[in-house]
Design a protein around this motif. Structure first.
Motif, PDB file in Angstrom:
ATOM      1  N   TRP A   4      28.960  13.894 -20.721  1.00 48.78           N
ATOM      2  CA  TRP A   4      27.904  15.441 -19.998  1.00 48.78           C
ATOM      3  C   TRP A   4      28.669  16.091 -20.337  1.00 48.78           C
ATOM      4  CZ3 TRP A   4      24.187  13.413 -17.086  1.00 48.78           C
ATOM      5  CH2 TRP A   4      24.048  12.874 -16.468  1.00 48.78           C
ATOM      6  N   ILE A   5      27.972  17.651 -20.856  1.00 48.73           N
ATOM      7  CA  ILE A   5      28.115  18.328 -21.260  1.00 48.73           C
ATOM      8  C   ILE A   5      27.033  19.172 -20.607  1.00 48.73           C
ATOM      9  CG2 ILE A   5      27.242  20.063 -23.274  1.00 48.73           C
ATOM     10  CD1 ILE A   5      29.240  17.482 -24.128  1.00 48.73           C
ATOM     11  N   PRO A   6      28.390  20.171 -20.293  1.00 47.61           N
ATOM     12  CA  PRO A   6      27.839  21.583 -19.617  1.00 47.61           C
ATOM     13  C   PRO A   6      26.366  22.120 -20.001  1.00 47.61           C
ATOM     14  CG  PRO A   6      29.978  22.346 -19.658  1.00 47.61           C
ATOM     15  CD  PRO A   6      29.601  20.495 -20.505  1.00 47.61           C
ATOM     16  N   THR A   7      25.275  22.889 -19.716  1.00 50.87           N
ATOM     17  CA  THR A   7      24.423  23.437 -19.705  1.00 50.87           C
ATOM     18  C   THR A   7      24.089  24.432 -20.230  1.00 50.87           C
ATOM     19  OG1 THR A   7      23.116  22.180 -18.302  1.00 50.87           O
ATOM     20  CG2 THR A   7      21.588  23.309 -19.236  1.00 50.87           C
ATOM     21  N   LYS A   8      25.421  25.363 -19.893  1.00 49.90           N
ATOM     22  CA  LYS A   8      25.456  26.684 -19.907  1.00 49.90           C
ATOM     23  C   LYS A   8      26.076  26.428 -21.196  1.00 49.90           C
ATOM     24  CE  LYS A   8      28.353  30.601 -18.650  1.00 49.90           C
ATOM     25  NZ  LYS A   8      29.554  31.541 -17.927  1.00 49.90           N
ATOM     26  N   ARG A   9      26.933  25.276 -22.306  1.00 50.45           N
ATOM     27  CA  ARG A   9      27.802  25.571 -23.571  1.00 50.45           C
ATOM     28  C   ARG A   9      26.448  25.035 -24.209  1.00 50.45           C
ATOM     29  NH1 ARG A   9      31.361  27.494 -26.937  1.00 50.45           N
ATOM     30  NH2 ARG A   9      31.893  26.489 -28.341  1.00 50.45           N
ATOM     31  N   LEU A  10      25.712  24.138 -24.106  1.00 49.35           N
ATOM     32  CA  LEU A  10      25.231  23.576 -25.175  1.00 49.35           C
ATOM     33  C   LEU A  10      23.756  24.759 -24.901  1.00 49.35           C
ATOM     34  CD1 LEU A  10      23.555  21.265 -26.748  1.00 49.35           C
ATOM     35  CD2 LEU A  10      22.682  21.082 -24.495  1.00 49.35           C
ATOM     36  N   LYS A  11      23.630  25.677 -24.341  1.00 47.25           N
ATOM     37  CA  LYS A  11      22.836  26.665 -24.271  1.00 47.25           C
ATOM     38  C   LYS A  11      23.731  28.115 -25.120  1.00 47.25           C
ATOM     39  CE  LYS A  11      19.900  27.468 -20.180  1.00 47.25           C
ATOM     40  NZ  LYS A  11      19.264  28.655 -19.742  1.00 47.25           N
ATOM     41  N   LYS A  12      25.184  28.050 -25.055  1.00 48.69           N
ATOM     42  CA  LYS A  12      25.456  29.251 -26.400  1.00 48.69           C
ATOM     43  C   LYS A  12      25.424  28.508 -27.645  1.00 48.69           C
ATOM     44  CE  LYS A  12      28.532  31.567 -23.039  1.00 48.69           C
ATOM     45  NZ  LYS A  12      30.268  31.719 -22.863  1.00 48.69           N
ATOM     46  N   ILE A  13      25.927  27.192 -27.395  1.00 46.91           N
ATOM     47  CA  ILE A  13      25.599  26.676 -28.901  1.00 46.91           C
ATOM     48  C   ILE A  13      24.073  26.740 -29.637  1.00 46.91           C
ATOM     49  CG2 ILE A  13      25.793  24.263 -30.382  1.00 46.91           C
ATOM     50  CD1 ILE A  13      28.698  25.584 -29.867  1.00 46.91           C
ATOM     51  N   THR A  14      23.466  26.085 -28.715  1.00 50.20           N
ATOM     52  CA  THR A  14      21.719  26.538 -29.557  1.00 50.20           C
ATOM     53  C   THR A  14      21.206  27.894 -29.538  1.00 50.20           C
ATOM     54  OG1 THR A  14      21.295  24.810 -27.507  1.00 50.20           O
ATOM     55  CG2 THR A  14      19.828  26.528 -29.265  1.00 50.20           C
ATOM     56  N   GLU A  15      21.660  29.485 -29.015  1.00 52.05           N
ATOM     57  CA  GLU A  15      21.638  30.678 -29.562  1.00 52.05           C
ATOM     58  C   GLU A  15      22.015  30.999 -30.626  1.00 52.05           C
ATOM     59  OE1 GLU A  15      21.566  34.668 -26.789  1.00 52.05           O
ATOM     60  OE2 GLU A  15      22.705  33.116 -25.952  1.00 52.05           O
ATOM     61  N   ASP A  36      35.048  14.899 -34.009  1.00 48.99           N
ATOM     62  CA  ASP A  36      36.765  14.317 -35.337  1.00 48.99           C
ATOM     63  C   ASP A  36      37.596  15.009 -34.374  1.00 48.99           C
ATOM     64  OD1 ASP A  36      38.506  14.617 -36.745  1.00 48.99           O
ATOM     65  OD2 ASP A  36      37.482  16.880 -38.164  1.00 48.99           O
ATOM     66  N   ASN A  37      38.322  14.384 -33.587  1.00 45.55           N
ATOM     67  CA  ASN A  37      39.167  14.876 -32.543  1.00 45.55           C
ATOM     68  C   ASN A  37      38.348  15.107 -31.146  1.00 45.55           C
ATOM     69  OD1 ASN A  37      41.198  13.401 -34.425  1.00 45.55           O
ATOM     70  ND2 ASN A  37      41.361  15.349 -35.019  1.00 45.55           N
ATOM     71  N   VAL A  38      37.486  16.489 -31.608  1.00 44.08           N
ATOM     72  CA  VAL A  38      37.101  16.893 -30.320  1.00 44.08           C
ATOM     73  C   VAL A  38      35.384  16.869 -30.434  1.00 44.08           C
ATOM     74  CG1 VAL A  38      38.732  18.599 -29.341  1.00 44.08           C
ATOM     75  CG2 VAL A  38      37.281  19.232 -31.563  1.00 44.08           C
ATOM     76  N   LEU A  39      34.304  17.126 -29.884  1.00 47.31           N
ATOM     77  CA  LEU A  39      33.249  17.562 -30.297  1.00 47.31           C
ATOM     78  C   LEU A  39      32.635  17.831 -30.849  1.00 47.31           C
ATOM     79  CD1 LEU A  39      29.929  15.675 -29.919  1.00 47.31           C
ATOM     80  CD2 LEU A  39      29.877  16.948 -27.765  1.00 47.31           C
ATOM     81  N   ARG A  40      32.288  18.159 -32.200  1.00 45.82           N
ATOM     82  CA  ARG A  40      32.168  19.798 -32.901  1.00 45.82           C
ATOM     83  C   ARG A  40      30.119  19.731 -33.566  1.00 45.82           C
ATOM     84  NH1 ARG A  40      36.697  21.749 -34.084  1.00 45.82           N
ATOM     85  NH2 ARG A  40      35.574  23.316 -35.035  1.00 45.82           N
ATOM     86  N   VAL A  41      30.316  21.362 -33.331  1.00 51.92           N
ATOM     87  CA  VAL A  41      28.879  20.846 -34.412  1.00 51.92           C
ATOM     88  C   VAL A  41      29.335  21.768 -34.932  1.00 51.92           C
ATOM     89  CG1 VAL A  41      27.638  21.121 -32.229  1.00 51.92           C
ATOM     90  CG2 VAL A  41      28.157  23.458 -33.195  1.00 51.92           C
ATOM     91  N   ALA A  42      28.155  21.530 -37.308  1.00 51.22           N
ATOM     92  CA  ALA A  42      27.790  22.245 -38.039  1.00 51.22           C
ATOM     93  C   ALA A  42      26.786  22.460 -38.104  1.00 51.22           C
ATOM     94  CB  ALA A  42      28.608  21.470 -39.062  1.00 51.22           C
ATOM     95  N   MET A  43      26.702  23.397 -39.496  1.00 46.53           N
ATOM     96  CA  MET A  43      25.598  24.052 -39.416  1.00 46.53           C
ATOM     97  C   MET A  43      25.407  25.110 -40.619  1.00 46.53           C
ATOM     98  SD  MET A  43      25.380  27.021 -36.460  1.00 46.53           S
ATOM     99  CE  MET A  43      26.027  25.972 -35.020  1.00 46.53           C
ATOM    100  N   PHE A  54      32.395  21.641 -29.411  1.00 46.99           N
ATOM    101  CA  PHE A  54      31.416  22.157 -28.326  1.00 46.99           C
ATOM    102  C   PHE A  54      32.924  21.838 -27.619  1.00 46.99           C
ATOM    103  CE2 PHE A  54      26.849  20.228 -28.221  1.00 46.99           C
ATOM    104  CZ  PHE A  54      27.066  21.195 -27.384  1.00 46.99           C
ATOM    105  N   SER A  55      33.189  20.506 -26.943  1.00 42.69           N
ATOM    106  CA  SER A  55      33.362  20.379 -26.073  1.00 42.69           C
ATOM    107  C   SER A  55      34.696  19.511 -26.205  1.00 42.69           C
ATOM    108  CB  SER A  55      32.300  19.432 -24.886  1.00 42.69           C
ATOM    109  OG  SER A  55      32.960  19.427 -24.297  1.00 42.69           O
ATOM    110  N   LYS A  56      35.788  19.028 -25.918  1.00 43.93           N
ATOM    111  CA  LYS A  56      36.764  17.648 -25.393  1.00 43.93           C
ATOM    112  C   LYS A  56      36.272  16.803 -24.711  1.00 43.93           C
ATOM    113  CE  LYS A  56      40.113  20.990 -22.946  1.00 43.93           C
ATOM    114  NZ  LYS A  56      41.648  21.381 -22.712  1.00 43.93           N
ATOM    115  N   GLU A  57      35.426  16.748 -23.731  1.00 38.78           N
ATOM    116  CA  GLU A  57      35.022  16.165 -23.088  1.00 38.78           C
ATOM    117  C   GLU A  57      34.238  15.014 -22.901  1.00 38.78           C
ATOM    118  OE1 GLU A  57      37.391  15.785 -20.566  1.00 38.78           O
ATOM    119  OE2 GLU A  57      38.843  17.363 -20.833  1.00 38.78           O
ATOM    120  N   PHE A  58      34.740  14.383 -24.298  1.00 37.21           N
ATOM    121  CA  PHE A  58      33.975  13.360 -24.961  1.00 37.21           C
ATOM    122  C   PHE A  58      34.402  12.282 -25.561  1.00 37.21           C
ATOM    123  CE2 PHE A  58      29.477  11.750 -26.377  1.00 37.21           C
ATOM    124  CZ  PHE A  58      28.971  12.942 -25.923  1.00 37.21           C
TER     125      PHE A  58
END
Length: 352
Positions: A4-15, A36-43, A54-58
């Motif tokens: 489960w990912i906080p919606t606020k965090r996903l919004k920030k990543i998307t923006e 990679d040890n934590v949840l990450r996003v690349a672009m 992104f998040s360590k809770e995954f």
């Protein structure tokens, strides 16, 4: 694996991704979700690559999921974090499922997805400064350029680091810091603007560190790293800001900005506009049978004629922190400057 990912965090990543990847190349409007040890996003925007925490809770998973930014924007549009605080993510071999309220986004696994990589081998530390200050200086040096042009990022023989762009007869220059490492790079204007817009979403109290790679430049901050391509120039630049002025004084620019704004509204785009610095300073332009003149409350002993682009000059003046700035006039240049920001205007005609 489910998480489960906080919606606020996903919004920030998307923006952030929306600003970073831009709209010039739709093929790049994706984020790459991986573990990679934590949840990450690349672009990537095709020149610059970004990698963000992104998040360590995954729970760990092996695949890389390529997610269109536009799909995430549609998923999150109109949602408020307090009414929908979490997004459910299910990472499976066959794909990724994202659930939010009554909406479901299914992303099929693509074995050919390649994470945009950042090369941190043999990089040299250049400097660090507050993110807000860095972005203000980079913004000033690039705002008046156009798509397809380059921003010059370099050090001089005097060990000074600058960013510079030239357009028409205006140069915008930002001074960053002194450093004895010599380099000379060109960075695409579009990528510079992507970096500014995306990093502006991050807290201004952050500190950013700048590194020099073989053919790229790396920016590091808390939770993110960005690598941008750059064209390498071998020569060390013997650059020095003009200081041998015939006249030099402080002026207030609020009325000048208003005049430039009125000019931009009053005349067709592309029409020549001239600024005259003299005992009776003014701005003048001719449109068919009309002559438009705006008087300026500026007084100088000699006469200097400069052709300007009103919108571009006003945009630069608006980025000075203070209303009162320095002006230095010579036979070749007129310099408008304050702290670490400089505008150089080429003088077309000079007379006593």
């Amino acid at each position: 694996m489910e998480g489960w990912i906080p919606t606020k965090r996903l919004k920030k990543i998307t923006e952030f991704a929306d600003k970073f990847c831009g709209t010039v190349e739709p093929i790049h409007r994706n984020i790459y979700l991986y573990f990679d040890n934590v949840l990450r996003v690349a672009m990537t925007d095709g020149c610059a690559n970004a990698d963000i925490f992104f998040s360590k809770e995954f729970f760990p998973f092996k695949n890389t999921y390529e997610i269109p930014i536009q799909h995430l924007k549609g998923l999150l549009k109109g949602l408020k974090s307090n009414s929908s605080p979490f997004v459910r993510m299910l990472a499976l071999d066959e794909g990724l499922k994202i659930e939010l309220d009554e909406m479901i986004l299914n992303i099929h696994s693509n074995k050919n997805s390649t994470i945009p990589k950042i090369n941190e081998d043999k990089i040299t530390f250049l400097f660090e400064m507050r993110l807000k200050e860095f972005l203000e200086l980079l913004d000033f040096a690039s705002v008046h350029s156009y798509e397809g042009e380059f921003i010059h990022f370099f050090s001089t023989k005097n060990n000074e680091i600058y960013a510079l762009s030239e357009n028409f007869n205006i140069s915008a220059i930002s001074f960053f810091i002194k450093n004895n490492i010599h380099f000379n790079r060109l960075i695409p204007f579009t990528t510079v603007r992507h970096i500014i817009k995306s990093l502006s979403l991050i807290s201004s109290n952050e500190v950013i560190k700048i590194f020099l790679g073989k053919d790229h430049i790396i920016l590091k901050g808390q939770g993110f790293i960005i690598s941008t391509c750059s064209e390498v120039k071998e020569e060390v630049i013997d650059f020095k800001l003009p200081d041998n002025f015939i006249e030099n004084k402080k002026i207030k620019i609020s009325s000048l900005k208003k005049s430039l704004n009125r000019i931009y509204t009053s005349i067709p785009q592309g029409l020549p506009v001239y600024m005259v610095f003299s005992k009776k300073s003014h701005i003048v332009s001719k449109d068919k049978n009309s002559t438009l003149t705006w008087n300026l409350d500026l007084n100088f002993n000699h006469n200097y004629l400069v052709e300007i682009k009103p919108r571009k000059l006003r945009s630069l003046l608006a980025r000075f922190s203070n209303d009162e700035i320095n002006i230095g006039l010579s036979k070749k240049f007129i310099a408008l400057f304050d702290n670490n920001k400089y505008i150089l205007l080429k003088v077309s005609e000079y007379s006593d």
